[in-house]
Design a protein around this motif. Sequence first.
Motif, PDB file in Angstrom:
ATOM      1  N   ALA A  36      14.736   3.001  -8.890  1.00  0.00           N
ATOM      2  CA  ALA A  36      14.906   1.454  -8.359  1.00  0.00           C
ATOM      3  C   ALA A  36      13.864   1.210  -7.465  1.00  0.00           C
ATOM      4  N   ARG A  37      12.805   1.848  -7.324  1.00  0.00           N
ATOM      5  CA  ARG A  37      12.195   1.651  -5.603  1.00  0.00           C
ATOM      6  C   ARG A  37      10.100   1.888  -6.802  1.00  0.00           C
ATOM      7  N   ALA A  38      10.519   1.921  -8.380  1.00  0.00           N
ATOM      8  CA  ALA A  38       9.431   1.730  -8.633  1.00  0.00           C
ATOM      9  C   ALA A  38       9.479   0.325  -9.074  1.00  0.00           C
ATOM     10  N   GLN A  39      10.354   0.189  -9.520  1.00  0.00           N
ATOM     11  CA  GLN A  39      10.482  -1.149  -9.559  1.00  0.00           C
ATOM     12  C   GLN A  39      10.712  -1.982  -8.469  1.00  0.00           C
ATOM     13  N   GLN A  40      10.571  -1.723  -8.000  1.00  0.00           N
ATOM     14  CA  GLN A  40      10.451  -3.052  -6.919  1.00  0.00           C
ATOM     15  C   GLN A  40       9.015  -3.162  -6.897  1.00  0.00           C
ATOM     16  N   PHE A  41       8.824  -2.123  -6.383  1.00  0.00           N
ATOM     17  CA  PHE A  41       6.988  -2.096  -6.265  1.00  0.00           C
ATOM     18  C   PHE A  41       6.257  -2.793  -7.803  1.00  0.00           C
ATOM     19  N   ALA A  42       6.686  -2.951  -8.814  1.00  0.00           N
ATOM     20  CA  ALA A  42       6.280  -3.149  -9.958  1.00  0.00           C
ATOM     21  C   ALA A  42       6.742  -5.784  -9.796  1.00  0.00           C
ATOM     22  N   ALA A  43       7.807  -5.736  -9.217  1.00  0.00           N
ATOM     23  CA  ALA A  43       8.159  -6.734  -8.802  1.00  0.00           C
ATOM     24  C   ALA A  43       7.411  -7.324  -7.991  1.00  0.00           C
ATOM     25  N   ASN A  44       6.415  -6.621  -7.032  1.00  0.00           N
ATOM     26  CA  ASN A  44       5.740  -6.881  -5.726  1.00  0.00           C
ATOM     27  C   ASN A  44       4.373  -7.148  -5.819  1.00  0.00           C
ATOM     28  N   ALA A  45       3.784  -6.193  -6.805  1.00  0.00           N
ATOM     29  CA  ALA A  45       2.526  -5.583  -7.088  1.00  0.00           C
ATOM     30  C   ALA A  45       1.690  -6.648  -6.849  1.00  0.00           C
ATOM     31  N   ALA A  80      -0.437  -9.662  -7.712  1.00  0.00           N
ATOM     32  CA  ALA A  80      -1.547 -10.546  -9.424  1.00  0.00           C
ATOM     33  C   ALA A  80      -2.777  -9.627 -10.521  1.00  0.00           C
ATOM     34  N   GLU A  81      -2.969  -9.218  -8.958  1.00  0.00           N
ATOM     35  CA  GLU A  81      -4.762  -8.906  -9.668  1.00  0.00           C
ATOM     36  C   GLU A  81      -4.086  -7.054 -10.299  1.00  0.00           C
ATOM     37  N   ILE A  82      -2.785  -6.205 -10.253  1.00  0.00           N
ATOM     38  CA  ILE A  82      -2.527  -5.043 -10.760  1.00  0.00           C
ATOM     39  C   ILE A  82      -1.093  -4.946 -11.384  1.00  0.00           C
ATOM     40  N   LYS A  83      -0.245  -6.363 -11.282  1.00  0.00           N
ATOM     41  CA  LYS A  83       0.804  -6.419 -11.933  1.00  0.00           C
ATOM     42  C   LYS A  83       1.185  -6.301 -13.044  1.00  0.00           C
ATOM     43  N   ALA A  84       0.110  -5.922 -14.057  1.00  0.00           N
ATOM     44  CA  ALA A  84       0.258  -6.176 -15.790  1.00  0.00           C
ATOM     45  C   ALA A  84       0.788  -4.123 -15.837  1.00  0.00           C
ATOM     46  N   ASP A  85      -0.261  -4.229 -15.044  1.00  0.00           N
ATOM     47  CA  ASP A  85      -0.498  -2.684 -14.586  1.00  0.00           C
ATOM     48  C   ASP A  85       0.211  -1.973 -14.132  1.00  0.00           C
ATOM     49  N   ALA A  86       1.527  -2.214 -12.845  1.00  0.00           N
ATOM     50  CA  ALA A  86       2.391  -1.780 -12.501  1.00  0.00           C
ATOM     51  C   ALA A  86       3.706  -1.837 -12.959  1.00  0.00           C
ATOM     52  N   VAL A  87       4.320  -2.502 -13.740  1.00  0.00           N
ATOM     53  CA  VAL A  87       4.653  -2.701 -15.072  1.00  0.00           C
ATOM     54  C   VAL A  87       4.488  -1.818 -15.880  1.00  0.00           C
ATOM     55  N   VAL A  88       3.818  -1.448 -16.365  1.00  0.00           N
ATOM     56  CA  VAL A  88       3.970  -0.931 -17.415  1.00  0.00           C
ATOM     57  C   VAL A  88       3.581   0.711 -16.617  1.00  0.00           C
ATOM     58  N   LEU A  89       3.436   0.355 -15.673  1.00  0.00           N
ATOM     59  CA  LEU A  89       3.462   1.974 -14.593  1.00  0.00           C
ATOM     60  C   LEU A  89       5.034   2.224 -14.954  1.00  0.00           C
ATOM     61  N   CYS A 122       1.097  -0.660  -0.034  1.00  0.00           N
ATOM     62  CA  CYS A 122      -0.162  -0.232  -0.024  1.00  0.00           C
ATOM     63  C   CYS A 122       0.817   1.441   0.491  1.00  0.00           C
ATOM     64  N   GLY A 123       2.135   1.456   0.789  1.00  0.00           N
ATOM     65  CA  GLY A 123       2.580   2.370   0.934  1.00  0.00           C
ATOM     66  C   GLY A 123       3.479   2.917  -1.120  1.00  0.00           C
ATOM     67  N   GLU A 124       4.293   2.005  -0.835  1.00  0.00           N
ATOM     68  CA  GLU A 124       5.091   1.467  -2.572  1.00  0.00           C
ATOM     69  C   GLU A 124       3.778   1.779  -3.214  1.00  0.00           C
ATOM     70  N   ASP A 125       2.478   1.535  -3.589  1.00  0.00           N
ATOM     71  CA  ASP A 125       1.568   1.574  -4.465  1.00  0.00           C
ATOM     72  C   ASP A 125       1.057   3.538  -4.673  1.00  0.00           C
ATOM     73  N   GLN A 126       1.143   3.746  -3.064  1.00  0.00           N
ATOM     74  CA  GLN A 126       0.978   5.244  -3.131  1.00  0.00           C
ATOM     75  C   GLN A 126       2.274   6.127  -3.646  1.00  0.00           C
ATOM     76  N   TYR A 127       3.410   5.730  -3.378  1.00  0.00           N
ATOM     77  CA  TYR A 127       4.477   6.243  -3.815  1.00  0.00           C
ATOM     78  C   TYR A 127       4.374   6.033  -5.162  1.00  0.00           C
ATOM     79  N   VAL A 128       4.442   5.245  -5.963  1.00  0.00           N
ATOM     80  CA  VAL A 128       4.137   5.436  -6.895  1.00  0.00           C
ATOM     81  C   VAL A 128       3.042   5.879  -7.862  1.00  0.00           C
ATOM     82  N   VAL A 129       1.900   6.042  -7.579  1.00  0.00           N
ATOM     83  CA  VAL A 129       1.140   7.111  -7.415  1.00  0.00           C
ATOM     84  C   VAL A 129       1.191   8.973  -7.847  1.00  0.00           C
TER      85      VAL A 129
END
Length: 122
Positions: free
Chosen positions: A60-69, A71-80, A33-40
Amino acid sequence: MFRVATLIGVVALTGMGVLAGGGSASAEGFDVCGEDQYVVDLYVDLSHDTPPADRAGAAARAQQFAANAPAEIKADAVVLTTAETSVLDGAPASVVFMQDPVIQAWGDVMDWRTVHCLGATG
């Protein structure tokens, strides 16, 4: 222009690969949740041409979020986060962030946080 076209191709291929793989579970102890807020928030800051002082750390922090997102938002996290990393590396936010897959991904990641982290419904 080539750099932006390459980014769009990478985003498309990366997103498809994540969808095909089904994503992975979040790492234990990772504050999704904290990292989701960070990338948004990072997307908004970069859109307003106010990047963080530590661009490499932000990427690096954004990429870590994508790696740990989740499943339901994994693809979106990678794109973002791929788009954010590209902008942090010097690509123009006005071009990169105006691509529909990126706008949609940002909205989906933000919506996921609203429901799962803030407890909003509807």
